[in-house]
Design a protein around this motif. Structure first.
Motif, PDB file in Angstrom:
ATOM      1  N   ASN A 162      -8.602  11.817  11.375  1.00 46.02           N
ATOM      2  CA  ASN A 162      -8.492  12.010  10.092  1.00 46.02           C
ATOM      3  C   ASN A 162      -7.290  12.720   9.414  1.00 46.02           C
ATOM      4  N   ILE A 163      -6.496  11.958   8.903  1.00 47.61           N
ATOM      5  CA  ILE A 163      -5.212  12.433   8.282  1.00 47.61           C
ATOM      6  C   ILE A 163      -5.279  12.811   6.859  1.00 47.61           C
ATOM      7  N   GLN A 164      -4.993  13.941   6.666  1.00 44.55           N
ATOM      8  CA  GLN A 164      -5.123  14.504   5.118  1.00 44.55           C
ATOM      9  C   GLN A 164      -3.858  14.156   4.448  1.00 44.55           C
ATOM     10  N   PRO A 165      -4.029  13.651   3.140  1.00 41.63           N
ATOM     11  CA  PRO A 165      -3.068  13.049   2.395  1.00 41.63           C
ATOM     12  C   PRO A 165      -2.202  14.425   1.737  1.00 41.63           C
ATOM     13  N   LYS A 166      -1.636  15.001   2.659  1.00 33.65           N
ATOM     14  CA  LYS A 166      -0.953  16.266   1.923  1.00 33.65           C
ATOM     15  C   LYS A 166       0.175  16.038   1.372  1.00 33.65           C
ATOM     16  N   PRO A 167       0.676  16.617   0.235  1.00 27.66           N
ATOM     17  CA  PRO A 167       1.702  16.371  -0.579  1.00 27.66           C
ATOM     18  C   PRO A 167       2.969  16.151   0.321  1.00 27.66           C
ATOM     19  N   ASN A 168       3.930  15.382   0.063  1.00 31.26           N
ATOM     20  CA  ASN A 168       5.118  15.314   0.597  1.00 31.26           C
ATOM     21  C   ASN A 168       5.063  14.972   2.332  1.00 31.26           C
ATOM     22  N   ARG A 169       4.071  14.363   2.432  1.00 35.67           N
ATOM     23  CA  ARG A 169       3.590  13.970   3.735  1.00 35.67           C
ATOM     24  C   ARG A 169       3.815  12.508   4.097  1.00 35.67           C
ATOM     25  N   ILE A 170       4.451  11.898   5.244  1.00 36.80           N
ATOM     26  CA  ILE A 170       4.482  10.715   5.568  1.00 36.80           C
ATOM     27  C   ILE A 170       3.396  10.358   6.848  1.00 36.80           C
ATOM     28  N   ALA A 171       2.571   9.602   6.693  1.00 35.77           N
ATOM     29  CA  ALA A 171       1.771   9.179   7.721  1.00 35.77           C
ATOM     30  C   ALA A 171       2.130   7.557   8.389  1.00 35.77           C
ATOM     31  N   MET A 172       2.862   7.482   9.437  1.00 35.41           N
ATOM     32  CA  MET A 172       3.694   6.600   9.876  1.00 35.41           C
ATOM     33  C   MET A 172       2.745   6.123  11.098  1.00 35.41           C
ATOM     34  N   PHE A 173       2.408   4.745  11.065  1.00 40.83           N
ATOM     35  CA  PHE A 173       1.883   4.176  12.548  1.00 40.83           C
ATOM     36  C   PHE A 173       1.869   2.727  12.716  1.00 40.83           C
ATOM     37  N   GLN A 174       1.492   2.195  13.967  1.00 33.38           N
ATOM     38  CA  GLN A 174       1.818   0.715  14.375  1.00 33.38           C
ATOM     39  C   GLN A 174       0.743   0.202  13.187  1.00 33.38           C
ATOM     40  N   SER A 175       1.316  -1.097  12.691  1.00 36.44           N
ATOM     41  CA  SER A 175       0.569  -1.852  11.644  1.00 36.44           C
ATOM     42  C   SER A 175      -0.510  -2.426  12.223  1.00 36.44           C
ATOM     43  N   ASP A 176      -0.773  -2.746  13.415  1.00 38.19           N
ATOM     44  CA  ASP A 176      -1.778  -3.497  14.056  1.00 38.19           C
ATOM     45  C   ASP A 176      -3.129  -2.565  14.456  1.00 38.19           C
ATOM     46  N   LEU A 177      -2.954  -1.100  14.178  1.00 36.28           N
ATOM     47  CA  LEU A 177      -3.860  -0.066  14.280  1.00 36.28           C
ATOM     48  C   LEU A 177      -5.073  -0.412  13.214  1.00 36.28           C
ATOM     49  N   LEU A 178      -6.170  -0.219  13.612  1.00 33.79           N
ATOM     50  CA  LEU A 178      -7.355   0.097  12.759  1.00 33.79           C
ATOM     51  C   LEU A 178      -7.345   1.112  12.038  1.00 33.79           C
ATOM     52  N   HIS A 179      -7.623   1.131  10.559  1.00 34.37           N
ATOM     53  CA  HIS A 179      -7.595   2.215   9.794  1.00 34.37           C
ATOM     54  C   HIS A 179      -8.179   1.962   8.577  1.00 34.37           C
ATOM     55  N   GLU A 180      -8.474   3.224   7.707  1.00 31.94           N
ATOM     56  CA  GLU A 180      -9.038   2.944   6.185  1.00 31.94           C
ATOM     57  C   GLU A 180      -8.801   4.051   5.539  1.00 31.94           C
ATOM     58  N   VAL A 181      -8.905   3.960   4.218  1.00 24.70           N
ATOM     59  CA  VAL A 181      -8.880   5.172   3.432  1.00 24.70           C
ATOM     60  C   VAL A 181     -10.112   5.644   2.815  1.00 24.70           C
ATOM     61  N   ILE A 182     -10.365   6.807   3.228  1.00 28.64           N
ATOM     62  CA  ILE A 182     -11.932   7.400   2.729  1.00 28.64           C
ATOM     63  C   ILE A 182     -11.720   7.398   1.141  1.00 28.64           C
ATOM     64  N   GLU A 183     -12.947   7.271   0.637  1.00 24.24           N
ATOM     65  CA  GLU A 183     -13.252   7.434  -0.804  1.00 24.24           C
ATOM     66  C   GLU A 183     -12.574   8.620  -1.413  1.00 24.24           C
ATOM     67  N   ALA A 184     -11.648   8.343  -2.356  1.00 24.66           N
ATOM     68  CA  ALA A 184     -10.987   9.496  -2.800  1.00 24.66           C
ATOM     69  C   ALA A 184     -11.984  10.213  -4.138  1.00 24.66           C
ATOM     70  N   LYS A 185     -11.925  11.267  -4.233  1.00 19.15           N
ATOM     71  CA  LYS A 185     -12.584  12.140  -5.274  1.00 19.15           C
ATOM     72  C   LYS A 185     -11.843  12.649  -6.405  1.00 19.15           C
ATOM     73  N   HIS A 186     -10.425  12.206  -6.231  1.00 17.74           N
ATOM     74  CA  HIS A 186      -9.658  12.875  -7.041  1.00 17.74           C
ATOM     75  C   HIS A 186      -8.476  11.753  -7.187  1.00 17.74           C
ATOM     76  N   GLN A 187      -7.582  11.639  -8.264  1.00 17.49           N
ATOM     77  CA  GLN A 187      -6.359  10.825  -8.212  1.00 17.49           C
ATOM     78  C   GLN A 187      -5.630  11.186  -6.910  1.00 17.49           C
ATOM     79  N   ARG A 188      -5.331   9.766  -6.360  1.00 13.93           N
ATOM     80  CA  ARG A 188      -4.436   9.985  -4.955  1.00 13.93           C
ATOM     81  C   ARG A 188      -3.206   9.071  -5.272  1.00 13.93           C
TER      82      ARG A 188
END
Length: 200
Positions: free
Chosen positions: A160-186
Motif C-alpha cells: 500500500n503506497i501512500q500518495p504523499k505529496p512530491n512523491r513518484i511511485a514507479m513500477f513495471q507496467s505489467d504489474l497488477l495494481h489499483e487506486v483505493i477510493e479517495a476520500k479527498h481530492q487527489r
C-alpha cells in the motif's frame, strides 16, 4: 531546447536496484518547492478541462471513475516533468534494455469517492508501456484520506503506497495494481515510459 538533468535528490542507484529486485521504486522529495508549486498551479488551473477517464469512445467503463487531461505541448510546466522522465528513461534503457523511446502522460484527478479498480497498464505485453510513473501533485495528504496505490510487486507481495505529496511511485507496467477510493481530492501526473510511439 533546454537540457534537463535528473534532480540531485534522486538516488538513481537505489531506483535501479528497487526496480530490479521488486519491480517498483519510490522517489520522495522529487522536485524543489518552486517547481512543484508551479506544476500544482498548472494542473489546478485546467481542472475544468478534465474529462471522465471511465468513458472511452463513448463506452462507459466501471473499472475507474477518475478524471484526466492528457498533457500536450501547451502545458509548459508539465513538459519539464516529461523531459525529466525522458532522462531517466535513458538510464533505464542502459540498465534493463527496455527500448523506451517515448512518454505519454496525463494529469489525473480523483475526487472524493473516485477509484481505479485492479488492472495492469500493459497486460500480457499487449502495448508498449514498459514503466508506469505516478507523481503526486496535491499539497498535503493524510493516511485516512484513502487514495493509496495498492500494488503487487514482481515477487507477488502486495504493498500500500501512500500518495504523499512530491512523491513518484514507479513500477513495471505489467504489474497488477489499483487506486483505493479517495476520500479527498487527489491530484497526480500519470506517465508511461513506452517502447513505441504513444497512442492517445
Amino acid at each position: 531546447m533546454e537540457v534537463i538533468f535528473l534532480p540531485k535528490s534522486w538516488n538513481v542507484d537505489q531506483i535501479l536496484d528497487d526496480l530490479d529486485q521488486h519491480g517498483f521504486a519510490i522517489i520522495d522529495n522529487v522536485y524543489p518547492t518552486n517547481y512543484r508549486q508551479a506544476l500544482v498551479n498548472e494542473c489546478s488551473s485546467h481542472l475544468n478541462e478534465f474529462r471522465e477517464a471511465g468513458i472511452q469512445n463513448g463506452i462507459v467503463s466501471n473499472i475507474r471513475s477518475d478524471h484526466i487531461l492528457w498533457i500536450n505541448d501547451n502545458l509548459n510546466i508539465a513538459q519539464h516533468h516529461i523531459e525529466t522522465l525522458k532522462q531517466l528513461s535513458s538510464t533505464l534503457n542502459r540498465a534493463f534494455y527496455l527500448g523506451i523511446n517515448d512518454i505519454e502522460a496525463h494529469f489525473a484527478c480523483y475526487n472524493a469517492g473516485e477509484f481505479y479498480a485492479l488492472h495492469r497498464d500493459n497486460p500480457q505485453g499487449k502495448n508498449g508501456r514498459m514503466i508506469s510513473a505516478v507523481y503526486y501533485l496535491h499539497e498535503q495528504w493524510q493516511e485516512n484520506w484513502g487514495g493509496q496505490l495498492h500494488l503487487q510487486d514482481k515477487n507477488n507481495q502486495w504493498h500500500n503506497i501512500q500518495p504523499k505529496p512530491n512523491r513518484i511511485a514507479m513500477f513495471q507496467s505489467d504489474l497488477l495494481h489499483e487506486v483505493i477510493e479517495a476520500k479527498h481530492q487527489r491530484l497526480s501526473i500519470t506517465a508511461w515510459l513506452r517502447s513505441d510511439q504513444q497512442l492517445l
